[in-house]
Design an enzyme around this catalytic site. Structure first.
Site, PDB file in Angstrom:
ATOM      1  N   SER A 193       0.831  -1.200   0.000  1.00  0.00           N
ATOM      2  CA  SER A 193       0.000   0.000   0.000  1.00  0.00           C
ATOM      3  C   SER A 193       0.872   1.260   0.000  1.00  0.00           C
ATOM      4  O   SER A 193       1.674   1.457  -0.911  1.00  0.00           O
ATOM      5  CB  SER A 193      -0.960  -0.042   1.198  1.00  0.00           C
ATOM      6  OG  SER A 193      -2.010   0.876   1.049  1.00  0.00           O
ATOM      7  N   ASP A 231      -9.550  -5.096  -4.939  1.00  0.00           N
ATOM      8  CA  ASP A 231      -8.926  -3.916  -4.335  1.00  0.00           C
ATOM      9  C   ASP A 231      -9.287  -2.671  -5.138  1.00  0.00           C
ATOM     10  O   ASP A 231      -9.109  -2.639  -6.359  1.00  0.00           O
ATOM     11  CB  ASP A 231      -7.411  -4.120  -4.318  1.00  0.00           C
ATOM     12  CG  ASP A 231      -6.644  -3.021  -3.596  1.00  0.00           C
ATOM     13  OD1 ASP A 231      -7.274  -2.064  -3.109  1.00  0.00           O
ATOM     14  OD2 ASP A 231      -5.413  -3.137  -3.531  1.00  0.00           O
ATOM     15  N   HIS A 244      -7.737  -5.561  -0.682  1.00  0.00           N
ATOM     16  CA  HIS A 244      -6.505  -4.848  -0.361  1.00  0.00           C
ATOM     17  C   HIS A 244      -5.795  -5.455   0.847  1.00  0.00           C
ATOM     18  O   HIS A 244      -6.373  -5.595   1.923  1.00  0.00           O
ATOM     19  CB  HIS A 244      -6.851  -3.380  -0.098  1.00  0.00           C
ATOM     20  CG  HIS A 244      -5.662  -2.477   0.016  1.00  0.00           C
ATOM     21  ND1 HIS A 244      -4.804  -2.228  -1.019  1.00  0.00           N
ATOM     22  CD2 HIS A 244      -5.182  -1.765   1.068  1.00  0.00           C
ATOM     23  CE1 HIS A 244      -3.866  -1.402  -0.639  1.00  0.00           C
ATOM     24  NE2 HIS A 244      -4.063  -1.105   0.641  1.00  0.00           N
TER      25      HIS A 244
END
Length: 303
Positions: free
Chosen positions: A163, A245, A277
């Site tokens: 991320s 995601d 995610h």
């Protein structure tokens, strides 16, 4: 009517609220994982201070040592959490890194960069670069950290993050290529479920940064406008996305951008079907998580 001390100026769930009096309240925190020896795996970890002046620190993990002259690839990890939450010292990160070491037999340095908004961006990027410079200072076996001096193979260095940490990993690799970094060789970068900007202004990123417009003219949000992109300082990049995601398309675009940049390295894109995610952190026992971890380990091993 709410008093001034309790009036919310900005609200960015699931990360934090910012009050008008300047207070920051995070929505959640994770349990702390103590450092030490894991008797079940033989993996050891300890916490180190990289810069007493700034408080920059890290947690270093080493696999089970079978002989004193053993050398391991070195993985530098930048955690996710929107640049404003997360830590190398929490149970989620600790479990992920332990799993990675069991898969790939590497030394890991997980960097505790300072968090925004108390430390506005680009401080997290600068801390992350400073950590890599500190690591490189051990390449002559004369650095302050004995584990790195004794066991790290500085010819086999990898960067990774998930991320926001994937975003940081990318920019550290570009900076290493553009500025030059003696003492270590970055073989590859593992970009997992990366956060980059979209078409619209990112209001949270703008709030977290002292310099960003939050828009696609910012090289941190949009690698395509970075004049140094083709200088990325590694030989290969693995980009991992997840089917469900909301950031998937940005990861795919990133891989395409890198391929078209003039950078001479190899880019591989993989997708985890049916997953969301950073699923591998929160559902680590799933079959898809096991497959992703194997792919990450194979990338480091050169398979």
């Amino acid at each position: 009517m709410a008093s001034g001390t309790n009036e919310i100026a900005h609200d960015f769930p699931p990360f934090f609220k910012a009050y008008k009096d300047g207070r920051i309240e995070r929505y959640s925190s994770h349990d702390h994982a103590p450092a030490g020896l894991d008797p079940n795996t033989g993996i050891q970890c300890k916490d180190v201070v990289i810069s007493p002046e700034t408080g920059l620190s890290a947690r270093i993990f080493i696999p089970k040592i079978n002989r004193p002259d053993q050398k391991f690839p070195l993985l530098v990890h930048y955690h996710g959490g929107g640049f404003c939450i997360g830590s190398p010292f929490d149970t989620i990160t600790h479990k992920f890194i332990t799993s990675f070491i069991l898969q790939a037999n590497v030394i890991v340095v997980s960097v505790d960069y300072r968090l925004a908004p108390e430390h506005p961006l680009p401080i997290a990027y600068d801390d992350s670069w400073a950590a890599l410079q500190w690591i490189a200072a051990h390449s002559n076996a004369q650095g302050p950290e004995p584990w790195l001096n004794e066991y790290a193979d500085f010819g086999r260095v990898f960067l990774t993050g998930e991320s926001a940490g994937a975003n940081i990993s990318h920019h550290v690799a570009v900076r290493a290529g553009a500025a030059g970094l003696a003492g270590l060789k970055i073989i590859g970068v593992l970009i997992v479920h990366p956060f980059f900007g979209g078409k619209d202004r990112d209001d949270m990123y703008k709030f977290l940064s002292s310099t960003s417009s939050g828009c696609s003219d910012d090289t941190k949000l949009n690698p395509a406008v970075d004049p140094d992109l083709s200088k990325m300082g590694c030989a290969k990049v693995l980009v991992c996305v997840a089917e469900k995601d909301w950031l998937k398309d940005r990861g795919v675009t990133y891989a395409e951008t890198l391929r078209k940049s003039g950078w001479g390295g190899g880019v591989e894109l993989i997708e985890s079907k049916g997953e969301d995610h950073c699923f591998h952190l929160f559902n680590a026992e799933s079959e898809e998580a096991a497959q992703l971890m194997k792919k990450l380990g194979d990338f480091v091993a050169g398979k």
